[in-house]
Design a protein around this motif. Sequence first.
Motif, PDB file in Angstrom:
ATOM      1  N   THR A 196     -15.551  -5.758   4.034  1.00  0.00           N
ATOM      2  CA  THR A 196     -15.971  -4.652   3.172  1.00  0.00           C
ATOM      3  C   THR A 196     -15.042  -4.574   1.964  1.00  0.00           C
ATOM      4  O   THR A 196     -13.995  -5.234   1.907  1.00  0.00           O
ATOM      5  CB  THR A 196     -15.908  -3.320   3.932  1.00  0.00           C
ATOM      6  N   ASP A 197     -15.423  -3.741   0.995  1.00  0.00           N
ATOM      7  CA  ASP A 197     -14.569  -3.529  -0.169  1.00  0.00           C
ATOM      8  C   ASP A 197     -13.207  -2.984   0.246  1.00  0.00           C
ATOM      9  O   ASP A 197     -12.175  -3.386  -0.294  1.00  0.00           O
ATOM     10  CB  ASP A 197     -15.230  -2.553  -1.144  1.00  0.00           C
TER      11      ASP A 197
ATOM     12  N   GLY B  51      -5.385  -7.117  -0.559  1.00  0.00           N
ATOM     13  CA  GLY B  51      -4.632  -7.195  -1.811  1.00  0.00           C
ATOM     14  C   GLY B  51      -3.329  -6.422  -1.739  1.00  0.00           C
ATOM     15  O   GLY B  51      -2.270  -6.898  -2.160  1.00  0.00           O
ATOM     16  N   LYS B  52      -3.394  -5.239  -1.189  1.00  0.00           N
ATOM     17  CA  LYS B  52      -2.201  -4.397  -1.055  1.00  0.00           C
ATOM     18  C   LYS B  52      -1.175  -5.061  -0.129  1.00  0.00           C
ATOM     19  O   LYS B  52       0.016  -5.115  -0.435  1.00  0.00           O
ATOM     20  CB  LYS B  52      -2.622  -3.043  -0.495  1.00  0.00           C
TER      21      LYS B  52
ATOM     22  N   ALA C 245       3.887  -8.141   0.774  1.00  0.00           N
ATOM     23  CA  ALA C 245       4.530  -9.315   1.367  1.00  0.00           C
ATOM     24  C   ALA C 245       5.143 -10.235   0.308  1.00  0.00           C
ATOM     25  O   ALA C 245       5.785 -11.223   0.641  1.00  0.00           O
ATOM     26  CB  ALA C 245       3.510 -10.086   2.203  1.00  0.00           C
ATOM     27  N   GLY C 246       4.913  -9.920  -0.972  1.00  0.00           N
ATOM     28  CA  GLY C 246       5.464 -10.739  -2.035  1.00  0.00           C
ATOM     29  C   GLY C 246       4.683 -12.023  -2.262  1.00  0.00           C
ATOM     30  O   GLY C 246       5.182 -12.949  -2.894  1.00  0.00           O
ATOM     31  N   LYS C 247       3.465 -12.080  -1.766  1.00  0.00           N
ATOM     32  CA  LYS C 247       2.625 -13.268  -1.949  1.00  0.00           C
ATOM     33  C   LYS C 247       2.034 -13.251  -3.351  1.00  0.00           C
ATOM     34  O   LYS C 247       1.883 -12.213  -3.961  1.00  0.00           O
ATOM     35  CB  LYS C 247       1.480 -13.280  -0.932  1.00  0.00           C
ATOM     36  N   SER C 248       1.680 -14.443  -3.834  1.00  0.00           N
ATOM     37  CA  SER C 248       1.029 -14.499  -5.139  1.00  0.00           C
ATOM     38  C   SER C 248      -0.388 -13.961  -5.021  1.00  0.00           C
ATOM     39  O   SER C 248      -0.990 -13.985  -3.955  1.00  0.00           O
ATOM     40  CB  SER C 248       1.017 -15.934  -5.666  1.00  0.00           C
ATOM     41  N   LYS C 249      -0.896 -13.470  -6.144  1.00  0.00           N
ATOM     42  CA  LYS C 249      -2.224 -12.866  -6.161  1.00  0.00           C
ATOM     43  C   LYS C 249      -3.283 -13.967  -6.077  1.00  0.00           C
ATOM     44  O   LYS C 249      -3.319 -14.861  -6.905  1.00  0.00           O
ATOM     45  CB  LYS C 249      -2.410 -12.060  -7.437  1.00  0.00           C
ATOM     46  N   VAL C 250      -4.153 -13.884  -5.046  1.00  0.00           N
ATOM     47  CA  VAL C 250      -5.212 -14.866  -4.858  1.00  0.00           C
ATOM     48  C   VAL C 250      -6.504 -14.139  -4.489  1.00  0.00           C
ATOM     49  O   VAL C 250      -6.890 -14.078  -3.319  1.00  0.00           O
ATOM     50  CB  VAL C 250      -4.850 -15.889  -3.741  1.00  0.00           C
ATOM     51  N   PRO C 251      -7.189 -13.577  -5.499  1.00  0.00           N
ATOM     52  CA  PRO C 251      -8.448 -12.887  -5.204  1.00  0.00           C
ATOM     53  C   PRO C 251      -9.549 -13.888  -4.863  1.00  0.00           C
ATOM     54  O   PRO C 251      -9.464 -15.057  -5.248  1.00  0.00           O
ATOM     55  CB  PRO C 251      -8.761 -12.160  -6.517  1.00  0.00           C
TER      56      PRO C 251
ATOM     57  N   TYR D 108      -9.716  -6.501  -4.482  1.00  0.00           N
ATOM     58  CA  TYR D 108      -8.451  -7.155  -4.148  1.00  0.00           C
ATOM     59  C   TYR D 108      -7.414  -6.864  -5.240  1.00  0.00           C
ATOM     60  O   TYR D 108      -6.278  -6.498  -4.947  1.00  0.00           O
ATOM     61  CB  TYR D 108      -8.677  -8.663  -4.006  1.00  0.00           C
ATOM     62  N   ASP D 109      -7.812  -7.043  -6.511  1.00  0.00           N
ATOM     63  CA  ASP D 109      -6.896  -6.785  -7.628  1.00  0.00           C
ATOM     64  C   ASP D 109      -6.414  -5.340  -7.641  1.00  0.00           C
ATOM     65  O   ASP D 109      -5.242  -5.076  -7.896  1.00  0.00           O
ATOM     66  CB  ASP D 109      -7.567  -7.106  -8.961  1.00  0.00           C
ATOM     67  N   LEU D 110      -7.322  -4.421  -7.383  1.00  0.00           N
ATOM     68  CA  LEU D 110      -6.968  -3.005  -7.338  1.00  0.00           C
ATOM     69  C   LEU D 110      -5.935  -2.742  -6.237  1.00  0.00           C
ATOM     70  O   LEU D 110      -4.926  -2.070  -6.451  1.00  0.00           O
ATOM     71  CB  LEU D 110      -8.210  -2.157  -7.114  1.00  0.00           C
ATOM     72  N   GLY D 111      -6.164  -3.302  -5.058  1.00  0.00           N
ATOM     73  CA  GLY D 111      -5.211  -3.145  -3.958  1.00  0.00           C
ATOM     74  C   GLY D 111      -3.879  -3.801  -4.261  1.00  0.00           C
ATOM     75  O   GLY D 111      -2.809  -3.246  -3.965  1.00  0.00           O
ATOM     76  N   TYR D 112      -3.920  -4.982  -4.875  1.00  0.00           N
ATOM     77  CA  TYR D 112      -2.688  -5.693  -5.210  1.00  0.00           C
ATOM     78  C   TYR D 112      -1.865  -4.879  -6.206  1.00  0.00           C
ATOM     79  O   TYR D 112      -0.654  -4.736  -6.047  1.00  0.00           O
ATOM     80  CB  TYR D 112      -3.021  -7.068  -5.797  1.00  0.00           C
ATOM     81  N   SER D 113      -2.538  -4.316  -7.195  1.00  0.00           N
ATOM     82  CA  SER D 113      -1.843  -3.494  -8.192  1.00  0.00           C
ATOM     83  C   SER D 113      -1.201  -2.274  -7.549  1.00  0.00           C
ATOM     84  O   SER D 113      -0.068  -1.919  -7.865  1.00  0.00           O
ATOM     85  CB  SER D 113      -2.814  -3.052  -9.280  1.00  0.00           C
TER      86      SER D 113
END
Length: 66
Positions: A14-15, A22-23, A28-34, A45-50
């Motif tokens: 789900t969304d 992403g969050k 965890a310091g992982k690179s962003k991979v949407p 994913y981008d929203l959660g990562y941000s």
Amino acid sequence: MNKTTKNRLISGMTDEDWFNVGKSDAWAGKSKVPPEQDAQAASMYDLGYSEGEITHPPTETKKDDN
């Protein structure tokens, strides 16, 4: 995130699931991979990562400077 939109184009997630992934990756310091195949999932994913970049993971303890 109160509304959970079903976004099942990729792996049945789900969304809200993509937001949480992403969050978690940011914490965890992982690179962003949407996901590349689904623009909506990538957006979540981008929203959660941000958000993960500006908040501290629940397992992180704050250090006092005393």
